[in-house]
Design a protein around this motif. Sequence first.
Motif, PDB file in Angstrom:
ATOM      1  N   SER A  66       0.829  -1.211   0.000  1.00 24.06           N
ATOM      2  CA  SER A  66       0.000   0.000   0.000  1.00 24.06           C
ATOM      3  C   SER A  66       0.862   1.260   0.000  1.00 24.06           C
ATOM      4  CB  SER A  66      -0.926   0.009   1.218  1.00 24.06           C
ATOM      5  OG  SER A  66      -1.787  -1.108   1.221  1.00 24.06           O
ATOM      6  N   THR A  70       0.756   4.248  -2.723  1.00 22.78           N
ATOM      7  CA  THR A  70       0.346   5.608  -2.355  1.00 22.78           C
ATOM      8  C   THR A  70       1.495   6.606  -2.477  1.00 22.78           C
ATOM      9  OG1 THR A  70       0.748   5.130   0.005  1.00 22.78           O
ATOM     10  CG2 THR A  70      -1.492   4.814  -0.830  1.00 22.78           C
ATOM     11  N   TRP A  79      -0.514   7.358   4.353  1.00 25.30           N
ATOM     12  CA  TRP A  79      -1.818   6.717   4.390  1.00 25.30           C
ATOM     13  C   TRP A  79      -1.890   5.677   5.500  1.00 25.30           C
ATOM     14  CZ3 TRP A  79      -5.687   6.445   0.108  1.00 25.30           C
ATOM     15  CH2 TRP A  79      -5.582   7.547  -0.755  1.00 25.30           C
ATOM     16  N   ALA A  93     -10.288   1.915  -0.443  1.00 24.72           N
ATOM     17  CA  ALA A  93      -9.542   3.099  -0.040  1.00 24.72           C
ATOM     18  C   ALA A  93     -10.556   4.219   0.133  1.00 24.72           C
ATOM     19  CB  ALA A  93      -8.498   3.478  -1.074  1.00 24.72           C
ATOM     20  N   ALA A  97      -7.103   9.497   3.148  1.00 22.83           N
ATOM     21  CA  ALA A  97      -5.880   8.693   3.125  1.00 22.83           C
ATOM     22  C   ALA A  97      -5.988   7.428   3.975  1.00 22.83           C
ATOM     23  CB  ALA A  97      -4.668   9.533   3.563  1.00 22.83           C
ATOM     24  N   VAL A 123      -7.042   2.828  -4.563  1.00 24.52           N
ATOM     25  CA  VAL A 123      -6.449   4.156  -4.366  1.00 24.52           C
ATOM     26  C   VAL A 123      -6.804   5.065  -5.538  1.00 24.52           C
ATOM     27  CG1 VAL A 123      -4.249   5.408  -4.235  1.00 24.52           C
ATOM     28  CG2 VAL A 123      -4.587   3.332  -2.875  1.00 24.52           C
TER      29      VAL A 123
END
Length: 253
Positions: A66, A70, A79, A93, A97, A123
Amino acid sequence: MRNFALIFIVSLLVISCATSPLGRRQLMTVSAGQMDEMGVASFTELKQKTPVTKNAKTSAYVTCISRAITAELNDGRVWEVQVFEDDQVNAFALPGAKVGVYTGLLKVAKTQDQLAAVIGHEVAHVLANHSGERVSQQMAAQGLSQIGGAVTGVDPQLFGIASNVFYTMPGSRAQESEADLLGLDLMARAGFDPRQAVTLWQNMMTAGGQKPPEMLSTHPSDSTRIDQLQARMPKDLPVYEAARAGGKKPKCG
């Protein structure tokens, strides 16, 4: 009433000035700040109701993927990532964030690249402000249903069904396709193999049960998604190769 309906529709068109990262026009009647607040509140509530995994290795694995995804947003935010103990084959997501992954997904997304495809997709929904767009679409659909019923005398519920099939669902499918492509871009930039996104959806097809016809679904069919991903692959494979050459070689497990 007819004049009010016209004013309402024109007002929506004036407000509809947002553009997605892929150039699609979006109806947007809520701010990014409002959506961030809603996302944080929803995430906090979910953490209170759904157990978080106690498996440190699993948590570290999902967090590693992740964070690599991000980081490509370059938004300066760290995040929050949580893994929930639940058999759902799903992830999400949220604005504000937040990333959540259910442990059931790890049975289908079998490699770090396949999981990166899912997280990239989720995301991407936030990147394109799809949550804000959905809220705006729902507000517009409800308003138009009420106005349509008042103007024509037809049951507003019928207008609601029609707007759902011909407006809300197609809009949702467009968002899902957009998130697939933007997610593919993100994972390639982060050094994850974009070809594994196709493998992921093949796994989903094998694992999934009977699904409604695409026209009556909020999501494109699995075969449509695979075709769209394969069509974008010539763009993202060079991005992936350049990322690897530049030292982006995630080793999350």
